[in-house]
Write a protein that holds these residues in place. Structure first.
Motif, PDB file in Angstrom:
ATOM      1  N   SER A 125      -4.520   2.786   0.190  1.00 38.09           N
ATOM      2  CA  SER A 125      -3.438   3.777   0.155  1.00 38.09           C
ATOM      3  C   SER A 125      -2.430   3.560   1.271  1.00 38.09           C
ATOM      4  O   SER A 125      -1.355   4.167   1.265  1.00 38.09           O
ATOM      5  CB  SER A 125      -4.009   5.198   0.259  1.00 38.09           C
ATOM      6  OG  SER A 125      -4.673   5.376   1.501  1.00 38.09           O
ATOM      7  N   ASP A 126      -2.758   2.712   2.236  1.00 38.93           N
ATOM      8  CA  ASP A 126      -1.838   2.381   3.320  1.00 38.93           C
ATOM      9  C   ASP A 126      -1.167   1.045   2.992  1.00 38.93           C
ATOM     10  O   ASP A 126      -1.834   0.023   2.845  1.00 38.93           O
ATOM     11  CB  ASP A 126      -2.599   2.303   4.640  1.00 38.93           C
ATOM     12  CG  ASP A 126      -1.678   2.042   5.820  1.00 38.93           C
ATOM     13  OD1 ASP A 126      -1.326   0.854   6.030  1.00 38.93           O
ATOM     14  OD2 ASP A 126      -1.320   2.987   6.519  1.00 38.93           O
ATOM     15  N   ALA A 127       0.141   1.042   2.869  1.00 37.57           N
ATOM     16  CA  ALA A 127       0.859  -0.154   2.421  1.00 37.57           C
ATOM     17  C   ALA A 127       0.603  -1.359   3.323  1.00 37.57           C
ATOM     18  O   ALA A 127       0.378  -2.480   2.838  1.00 37.57           O
ATOM     19  CB  ALA A 127       2.357   0.136   2.338  1.00 37.57           C
ATOM     20  N   ASN A 187      -2.856  -4.398  -9.045  1.00 34.92           N
ATOM     21  CA  ASN A 187      -1.464  -3.925  -9.005  1.00 34.92           C
ATOM     22  C   ASN A 187      -1.352  -2.416  -9.224  1.00 34.92           C
ATOM     23  O   ASN A 187      -0.276  -1.909  -9.563  1.00 34.92           O
ATOM     24  CB  ASN A 187      -0.631  -4.675 -10.038  1.00 34.92           C
ATOM     25  CG  ASN A 187      -1.125  -4.439 -11.465  1.00 34.92           C
ATOM     26  OD1 ASN A 187      -2.191  -3.864 -11.666  1.00 34.92           O
ATOM     27  ND2 ASN A 187      -0.351  -4.897 -12.440  1.00 34.92           N
ATOM     28  N   ARG A 229      -3.111  -2.493   3.029  1.00 34.29           N
ATOM     29  CA  ARG A 229      -3.360  -3.060   1.695  1.00 34.29           C
ATOM     30  C   ARG A 229      -2.807  -4.486   1.614  1.00 34.29           C
ATOM     31  O   ARG A 229      -3.437  -5.375   1.028  1.00 34.29           O
ATOM     32  CB  ARG A 229      -2.699  -2.182   0.636  1.00 34.29           C
ATOM     33  CG  ARG A 229      -2.944  -2.675  -0.789  1.00 34.29           C
ATOM     34  CD  ARG A 229      -2.339  -1.728  -1.806  1.00 34.29           C
ATOM     35  NE  ARG A 229      -2.574  -2.167  -3.169  1.00 34.29           N
ATOM     36  CZ  ARG A 229      -2.207  -1.498  -4.256  1.00 34.29           C
ATOM     37  NH1 ARG A 229      -1.554  -0.338  -4.118  1.00 34.29           N
ATOM     38  NH2 ARG A 229      -2.455  -1.975  -5.463  1.00 34.29           N
ATOM     39  N   ARG A 230      -1.640  -4.703   2.232  1.00 36.89           N
ATOM     40  CA  ARG A 230      -1.052  -6.041   2.230  1.00 36.89           C
ATOM     41  C   ARG A 230      -1.959  -7.027   2.966  1.00 36.89           C
ATOM     42  O   ARG A 230      -2.176  -8.160   2.510  1.00 36.89           O
ATOM     43  CB  ARG A 230       0.333  -5.967   2.872  1.00 36.89           C
ATOM     44  CG  ARG A 230       1.203  -7.186   2.639  1.00 36.89           C
ATOM     45  CD  ARG A 230       2.680  -6.878   2.894  1.00 36.89           C
ATOM     46  NE  ARG A 230       2.877  -6.133   4.132  1.00 36.89           N
ATOM     47  CZ  ARG A 230       3.344  -4.891   4.176  1.00 36.89           C
ATOM     48  NH1 ARG A 230       3.636  -4.259   3.050  1.00 36.89           N
ATOM     49  NH2 ARG A 230       3.498  -4.284   5.323  1.00 36.89           N
ATOM     50  N   ASP A 260       0.249   4.056  -6.470  1.00 37.20           N
ATOM     51  CA  ASP A 260      -0.311   5.110  -5.617  1.00 37.20           C
ATOM     52  C   ASP A 260      -0.964   6.220  -6.437  1.00 37.20           C
ATOM     53  O   ASP A 260      -2.059   6.690  -6.103  1.00 37.20           O
ATOM     54  CB  ASP A 260       0.787   5.708  -4.727  1.00 37.20           C
ATOM     55  CG  ASP A 260       1.267   4.729  -3.666  1.00 37.20           C
ATOM     56  OD1 ASP A 260       0.540   3.746  -3.407  1.00 37.20           O
ATOM     57  OD2 ASP A 260       2.365   4.946  -3.115  1.00 37.20           O
TER      58      ASP A 260
END
Length: 377
Positions: free
Chosen positions: A58-60, A15, A63-64, A18
């Motif tokens: 670092s890329d949303a 969790n 990362r998801r 950034d």
């Protein structure tokens, strides 16, 4: 060999935010960077591993996908890139984290630089500086080319810069840090001129002499500077111009000396005027005024004329004029004048003469005291 978990590589919780990811990547990158570990294959591999981990986390979106599918998300076409990272500029990731250590890189701002500022020294008389004046000046400068309207292009066509690929910036490595600066080929514009203008040879500027009207406000002093915005050199290829700075130099005056907002001058008077007193006329910047000299005035006496100095350009309050009296010894005497002075000098005899010359008496008493001390020692 199976890949390690990206969170484990960076040493962060799943969790992590950034900022925490950036700090973790910075620690990992600095520890394993090849420049700090020359010839160490393991360190190089670890450095690539932490770069890869940071790029994903670092890329949303990625990362998801990683949180849902793990490393499989980037294999067999998942994620739209076949598991590779070729679409990303790893230097950009590294620069985003470390670039701010040096204020965002060396000249990293995108876009062409503005024109240079230029300076002009303007000499003024004291009267011009005090009263204000408007003057015409001629300044050699670089002005925008009329033929191409300052663009540098004969037909207005531009090409993408081959050095920076249109980005306007180039990136280079300095030690473990990635630096960026404006592209030296296109000057940060991202484009180059396809067909240069024949008059300015693609520079967008030509040497010229600019004629300007400069308004000097009343009360300026030696060393003051006046800024004329946009009157400097034209910027390259139509970019904004610089500024013109006019530095004020005030010439020495025959009578007055300026100190801040006050004026000082010496006023010579005759010995008879000093002894008997008189009313004389003294100059100011506004014309002559009367000054009363009391009887028995000594040389060096200072008279203050209020509000006869300079009206400050900042406070707009006038200073004062200080007149220092100088008792002048007469020269080129006539026979009659010499005879009269001899008669006058003859009246200074005996002890009674001391009361007429207090400063001389004090001086002579001091000298006598020095001699007496020397004799007794």
């Amino acid at each position: 060999m199976s890949k390690r978990d990206y969170y484990e590589v960076l040493g962060v919780a799943r969790n992590a935010g950034d900022d925490e990811l950036k700090k973790a990547y910075r620690r990992c990158a600095m520890k394993h960077h090849p420049d700090r570990n020359p010839g160490d294959a393991a360190a190089e591999a670890a450095f690539k591993e932490c770069k890869e981990a940071y790029e994903v986390l670092s890329d949303a979106g990625r990362r998801r996908m990683y949180d849902q599918h793990g490393h499989a998300a980037f294999e067999h076409g998942m994620g739209g890139n076949g598991g590779g990272f070729g679409h990303a500029d790893m230097g950009d990731i590294f620069g985003d984290i470390f670039g701010n250590i040096f204020g965002g890189g060396m000249g990293g701002g995108r876009g062409p630089r503005r024109g240079a500022d230029i300076g002009y020294v303007m000499e003024l008389s004291l009267e011009e500086a005090v009263g204000g004046i408007e003057k015409t000046i001629e300044v050699p400068t670089l002005d925008a080319c009329d033929s191409c309207d300052g663009s540098g292009s004969a037909d207005g066509k531009l090409e993408t810069c081959s050095t920076c690929q249109g980005r306007g910036q180039v990136r280079f490595q300095r030690g473990i840090f990635s630096m960026q600066q404006a592209c030296p080929h296109c000057g940060g514009r991202g484009q180059t001129i396809a067909n240069p203008c024949g008059d300015c040879h693609g520079q967008g500027r030509i040497e010229d002499t600019k004629t300007l009207q400069v308004k000097i406000p009343a009360g300026v002093d030696n060393g003051d500077r006046i800024r004329l915005s946009g009157e400097g050199e034209a910027g390259p290829s139509g970019s904004p111009p610089g500024d013109l700075y006019v530095d004020v130099r005030v010439r020495e005056h025959d009578i007055f000396k300026r100190e801040g907002d006050d004026l000082h001058c010496e006023v010579p008077i005759r010995i008879s005027q000093a002894a008997l007193g008189d009313t004389i006329r003294v100059p100011t910047l506004d014309g002559e005024v009367e000054l009363r000299i009391p009887a028995e005035t000594q040389t060096g006496k200072l008279f203050r004329l209020r509000d006869k100095g300079v009206k400050s350009v900042r406070s707009r309050r006038p200073g004062d004029l200080y007149c220092e009296v100088v008792v002048e010894t007469p020269v080129n005497l006539t026979a009659q004048q010499r005879e009269l002075l001899e008669q006058f000098e003859g009246t200074f005899v005996g002890e009674g003469a001391r009361k007429h010359s207090p400063r001389s008496s004090t001086f002579l008493d001091g000298v006598k005291g020095v001699w007496d001390r020397m004799k007794s020692s």
